[in-house]
Write a protein that holds these residues in place. Structure first.
Motif, mmCIF file in Angstrom:
data_model
loop_
_atom_site.group_PDB
_atom_site.id
_atom_site.type_symbol
_atom_site.label_atom_id
_atom_site.label_comp_id
_atom_site.label_asym_id
_atom_site.label_seq_id
_atom_site.Cartn_x
_atom_site.Cartn_y
_atom_site.Cartn_z
ATOM 1 N N ILE A 219 -3.330 -12.223 5.850
ATOM 2 C CA ILE A 219 -3.544 -13.216 4.792
ATOM 3 C C ILE A 219 -2.359 -13.183 3.837
ATOM 4 O O ILE A 219 -1.531 -12.276 3.916
ATOM 5 C CB ILE A 219 -4.845 -12.892 4.007
ATOM 6 C CG1 ILE A 219 -4.874 -11.389 3.650
ATOM 7 C CG2 ILE A 219 -6.084 -13.295 4.787
ATOM 8 C CD1 ILE A 219 -6.084 -10.926 2.880
ATOM 9 N N ASP A 220 -2.319 -14.151 2.928
ATOM 10 C CA ASP A 220 -1.194 -14.128 1.982
ATOM 11 C C ASP A 220 -1.383 -12.978 0.987
ATOM 12 O O ASP A 220 -2.501 -12.474 0.803
ATOM 13 C CB ASP A 220 -1.042 -15.468 1.269
ATOM 14 C CG ASP A 220 -2.211 -15.775 0.373
ATOM 15 O OD1 ASP A 220 -2.238 -15.252 -0.751
ATOM 16 O OD2 ASP A 220 -3.127 -16.516 0.809
ATOM 17 N N ASN A 221 -0.291 -12.576 0.356
ATOM 18 C CA ASN A 221 -0.348 -11.386 -0.492
ATOM 19 C C ASN A 221 -1.210 -11.557 -1.738
ATOM 20 O O ASN A 221 -1.719 -10.587 -2.283
ATOM 21 C CB ASN A 221 1.068 -10.949 -0.885
ATOM 22 C CG ASN A 221 1.741 -10.208 0.246
ATOM 23 O OD1 ASN A 221 1.083 -9.860 1.223
ATOM 24 N ND2 ASN A 221 3.030 -9.975 0.131
ATOM 25 N N PHE B 228 -4.051 -8.934 -2.529
ATOM 26 C CA PHE B 228 -4.186 -8.268 -3.827
ATOM 27 C C PHE B 228 -5.650 -8.312 -4.290
ATOM 28 O O PHE B 228 -6.213 -7.314 -4.740
ATOM 29 C CB PHE B 228 -3.270 -8.952 -4.860
ATOM 30 C CG PHE B 228 -3.339 -8.340 -6.228
ATOM 31 C CD1 PHE B 228 -2.699 -7.141 -6.506
ATOM 32 C CD2 PHE B 228 -4.054 -8.962 -7.242
ATOM 33 C CE1 PHE B 228 -2.770 -6.575 -7.767
ATOM 34 C CE2 PHE B 228 -4.132 -8.396 -8.509
ATOM 35 C CZ PHE B 228 -3.490 -7.208 -8.773
ATOM 36 N N ILE C 16 -7.809 -5.964 -2.162
ATOM 37 C CA ILE C 16 -7.644 -4.561 -2.560
ATOM 38 C C ILE C 16 -8.379 -4.297 -3.869
ATOM 39 O O ILE C 16 -9.063 -3.290 -4.037
ATOM 40 C CB ILE C 16 -6.139 -4.209 -2.697
ATOM 41 C CG1 ILE C 16 -5.485 -4.210 -1.321
ATOM 42 C CG2 ILE C 16 -5.942 -2.879 -3.374
ATOM 43 C CD1 ILE C 16 -4.017 -3.877 -1.316
ATOM 44 N N TRP C 17 -8.235 -5.236 -4.771
ATOM 45 C CA TRP C 17 -8.902 -5.114 -6.064
ATOM 46 C C TRP C 17 -10.424 -5.020 -5.851
ATOM 47 O O TRP C 17 -11.103 -4.184 -6.463
ATOM 48 C CB TRP C 17 -8.546 -6.334 -6.920
ATOM 49 C CG TRP C 17 -8.762 -6.118 -8.379
ATOM 50 C CD1 TRP C 17 -7.825 -5.707 -9.283
ATOM 51 C CD2 TRP C 17 -9.981 -6.282 -9.093
ATOM 52 N NE1 TRP C 17 -8.404 -5.613 -10.518
ATOM 53 C CE2 TRP C 17 -9.715 -5.956 -10.435
ATOM 54 C CE3 TRP C 17 -11.269 -6.673 -8.737
ATOM 55 C CZ2 TRP C 17 -10.686 -6.001 -11.420
ATOM 56 C CZ3 TRP C 17 -12.256 -6.706 -9.722
ATOM 57 C CH2 TRP C 17 -11.952 -6.387 -11.049
ATOM 58 N N LEU D 205 -10.168 0.237 1.361
ATOM 59 C CA LEU D 205 -9.081 0.534 0.413
ATOM 60 C C LEU D 205 -7.946 1.274 1.138
ATOM 61 O O LEU D 205 -6.778 0.957 0.937
ATOM 62 C CB LEU D 205 -9.622 1.382 -0.744
ATOM 63 C CG LEU D 205 -8.698 1.549 -1.944
ATOM 64 C CD1 LEU D 205 -8.410 0.224 -2.609
ATOM 65 C CD2 LEU D 205 -9.299 2.505 -2.959
ATOM 66 N N ASN D 206 -8.319 2.212 2.005
ATOM 67 C CA ASN D 206 -7.312 2.962 2.765
ATOM 68 C C ASN D 206 -6.437 2.045 3.609
ATOM 69 O O ASN D 206 -5.215 2.105 3.554
ATOM 70 C CB ASN D 206 -7.988 3.971 3.704
ATOM 71 C CG ASN D 206 -8.413 5.225 2.975
ATOM 72 O OD1 ASN D 206 -8.019 5.445 1.837
ATOM 73 N ND2 ASN D 206 -9.234 6.029 3.600
ATOM 74 N N CYS E 11 -4.333 -0.479 1.480
ATOM 75 C CA CYS E 11 -3.206 0.176 0.804
ATOM 76 C C CYS E 11 -2.132 0.560 1.823
ATOM 77 O O CYS E 11 -0.942 0.512 1.521
ATOM 78 C CB CYS E 11 -3.669 1.411 0.040
ATOM 79 S SG CYS E 11 -4.567 0.979 -1.449
ATOM 80 N N LYS E 12 -2.560 0.942 3.016
ATOM 81 C CA LYS E 12 -1.596 1.270 4.072
ATOM 82 C C LYS E 12 -0.755 0.032 4.401
ATOM 83 O O LYS E 12 0.453 0.120 4.599
ATOM 84 C CB LYS E 12 -2.347 1.761 5.320
ATOM 85 C CG LYS E 12 -1.452 2.130 6.485
ATOM 86 C CD LYS E 12 -0.714 3.418 6.199
ATOM 87 C CE LYS E 12 0.243 3.783 7.308
ATOM 88 N NZ LYS E 12 1.057 4.937 6.973
ATOM 89 N N VAL F 4 -0.025 -2.409 2.433
ATOM 90 C CA VAL F 4 0.946 -2.639 1.347
ATOM 91 C C VAL F 4 2.085 -1.614 1.430
ATOM 92 O O VAL F 4 3.246 -1.967 1.251
ATOM 93 C CB VAL F 4 0.251 -2.585 -0.033
ATOM 94 C CG1 VAL F 4 1.255 -2.768 -1.155
ATOM 95 C CG2 VAL F 4 -0.818 -3.661 -0.122
ATOM 96 N N ALA F 5 1.741 -0.363 1.728
ATOM 97 C CA ALA F 5 2.784 0.674 1.855
ATOM 98 C C ALA F 5 3.724 0.342 3.015
ATOM 99 O O ALA F 5 4.926 0.584 2.925
ATOM 100 C CB ALA F 5 2.145 2.038 2.065
ATOM 101 N N VAL G 287 10.036 -6.945 -2.925
ATOM 102 C CA VAL G 287 8.727 -6.830 -2.244
ATOM 103 C C VAL G 287 7.625 -6.480 -3.240
ATOM 104 O O VAL G 287 6.549 -7.079 -3.227
ATOM 105 C CB VAL G 287 8.797 -5.762 -1.125
ATOM 106 C CG1 VAL G 287 7.411 -5.392 -0.623
ATOM 107 C CG2 VAL G 287 9.638 -6.257 0.031
ATOM 108 N N TYR G 288 7.896 -5.516 -4.112
ATOM 109 C CA TYR G 288 6.845 -5.054 -5.024
ATOM 110 C C TYR G 288 6.948 -5.679 -6.427
ATOM 111 O O TYR G 288 6.316 -5.180 -7.366
ATOM 112 C CB TYR G 288 6.877 -3.527 -5.116
ATOM 113 C CG TYR G 288 6.468 -2.880 -3.813
ATOM 114 C CD1 TYR G 288 5.208 -3.110 -3.263
ATOM 115 C CD2 TYR G 288 7.335 -2.066 -3.107
ATOM 116 C CE1 TYR G 288 4.835 -2.540 -2.055
ATOM 117 C CE2 TYR G 288 6.970 -1.483 -1.894
ATOM 118 C CZ TYR G 288 5.716 -1.740 -1.387
ATOM 119 O OH TYR G 288 5.337 -1.177 -0.185
#
Lengths: 201, 269
Positions: free
Chosen positions: A115-117, A121, A124-125, A136-137, A140-141, A143-144, A158-159
């Protein structure tokens, strides 16, 4: 006894009452309703505690209004519940303290998070708010993983990190907005310094 | 495709950074000051562990888990374009090699400056990692002293030190700041060694604030009698318990000295 462990016998299903699976109703902040199985809800510590505290019966679930989740929209909540339904019954992982964390993203999760960022976001929220550890794991992976193969300048993009110069400029602008006299005082001070004065006063 | 990392709640930011490898965190910390602050905020102190290896002019940090070489300091990187970065107090050229599995850093300055910059930077980019040191140099003493000085300045604790070569015993005071030390007996200074070992043991039993748990000296060509003789001359009270010598430390802990197959082991229990 759980449904899985129940003995398998040939019976006339219509003749005996079958214990129904309970589906809770949730409503997003944009008034979209979702029906989620009891087992799927267990993936979320927050929702699981909430429904336990409410102590709803099957009738309550149908008759009472849907449980409102005020700060998550329908699009995000749909993804969250899709994930919970797919992973229902799975054990909730415990942090083993591995360095760096060892997290594998299953195929289903990878597709779900394609999906789009902006939406990622929100997902994740929501996973953080609803305390869904495994979601969440994996999110977050993901995103990492965006950091893989990137140079420091690319990582900044990126961030969405401001460069040191942008950060300084933003700080100065914020200070000036707070105290419009500050700039004038600073300029006056610089002017006096140029004129050779030792003291501002 | 961008992701607003700094707008994430604490747990999320922490999870994202914990999912990054050593190299990714290192490069992330080079991106800007905000990134460094994020690492300090999101990563718990001493979360990561690193192994510093020194050989000739290269200092290498490896993963404990994979034993993969991650960083080389001051190594030749001809033919690859570099990224100029501020590391520590000085500018350095950073070379990303083999899809980032290896990072070379060239400070264009002397080894001491490079070491100082690198140590001060890793304390930021990995938030005071746990460090173990492997000294492969032929004459490690001077380099070890510098390294310990910079680690101390940056409040980085040392888990273990492993010397591949002979080492001077006047470094003993620094051994007390490491949890475990392994070294090879310096046979050139046989007589001096006995004298310095006794001095070292005196320090070990008199200062309870040291971190040392165990020190192993390989190829140790002295006898238990020679050690007891030195302890007697120094006035250090000791007791023989089985095959080991037992010393009482000022904080009530015991120091056990054992010599088996030319391996001298001093253990705090």
């Amino acid at each position: 006894m759980s449904v899985e462990n129940a003995p398998v016998v040939d019976v006339d299903e219509a003749a005996i009452p079958v214990e129904k699976k309970m589906y809770y109703r949730f409503e997003s902040n944009d008034k979209k309703e979702f029906r989620v199985s009891e087992l799927a809800i267990q993936q979320s510590e927050t929702l699981n505690r909430l429904v336990e505290a409410m102590g709803y019966t099957s009738e309550d679930v149908e008759n009472k209004p849907a449980i409102a989740i005020e700060n998550i929209d329908g699009k995000t909540l749909k993804l969250v519940f899709q994930w919970c339904e797919h992973h229902k019954g799975e054990a909730i992982p415990v942090d083993d303290g591995s360095v760096p964390k060892i997290v594998e993203i299953p195929e289903f999760d990878a597709k779900l998070m394609d999906i789009d960022n902006g939406l990622l976001f929100k997902l994740i929220w929501a996973a953080d708010y609803l305390n869904i550890v495994q979601l969440l794991n994996v999110s977050c992976k993901k995103v990492a993983n965006m950091a893989q193969g990137k140079t420091p300048a690319q990582l900044r993009r990126v961030y969405l990190l401001p460069s040191d110069e942008e950060d300084e400029a933003a700080k100065r602008a914020a200070q000036e907005a707070q105290d419009p006299r500050a700039r004038e005082v600073e300029e006056e001070f610089e002017e006096r310094k140029r004129q050779g004065g030792n003291s501002f006063f | 495709m961008s992701f607003p990392l700094l707008r994430c709640p604490y747990l999320v930011g922490s999870q994202i950074l914990k999912n990054m490898s050593h190299q990714e965190l290192f490069l992330f910390s080079l991106s800007c000051k905000r990134a460094k602050k994020a690492i300090k905020m999101y990563l718990p102190k001493r979360y990561l562990s690193a192994e510093l290896q020194t050989k000739d002019y290269g200092t290498v940090v490896t993963h404990h888990a994979t034993e993969k070489r991650d960083f080389r300091i001051q190594s030749a990187c001809a033919g690859i374009s570099s990224i100029p970065c501020l590391i520590g107090d000085t500018y350095a050229e950073v070379y990303l090699i083999n899809d980032l599995s290896l990072i070379d850093i060239d400070w264009k300055s002397n080894k001491k400056v490079a070491l100082k910059s690198f140590v001060s930077h890793i304390s930021i980019c990995w938030n005071s990692p746990r460090i173990s040191i492997k000294m492969d140099e032929e004459k490690p003493s001077g380099y070890f002293l510098d390294l310990m000085k910079h680690l101390k300045l940056n409040a980085i604790t040392v888990d273990s030190v492993d010397f591949a070569e002979n080492v001077r015993w006047d470094l003993g005071v620094h051994f007390l700041q490491c949890k475990s030390v392994k070294l090879i007996f310096n046979w050139y200074y046989h007589q001096k060694f006995k004298f310095e070992l006794a001095n070292f043991l005196k320090m070990l039993i008199n200062y309870s604030e040291n971190k040392l748990k165990v020190i192993r000296i390989l190829e140790c060509k002295i006898t238990t009698e020679e050690i007891t003789d030195r302890l007697d001359k120094k006035g250090i009270v000791h007791e023989k318990v089985g095959s080991k010598l037992e010393l009482q430390r000022c904080d009530g802990k015991k120091v056990l000295i054992g010599l088996v197959d030319q391996v001298l082991e001093v253990k705090v229990v």
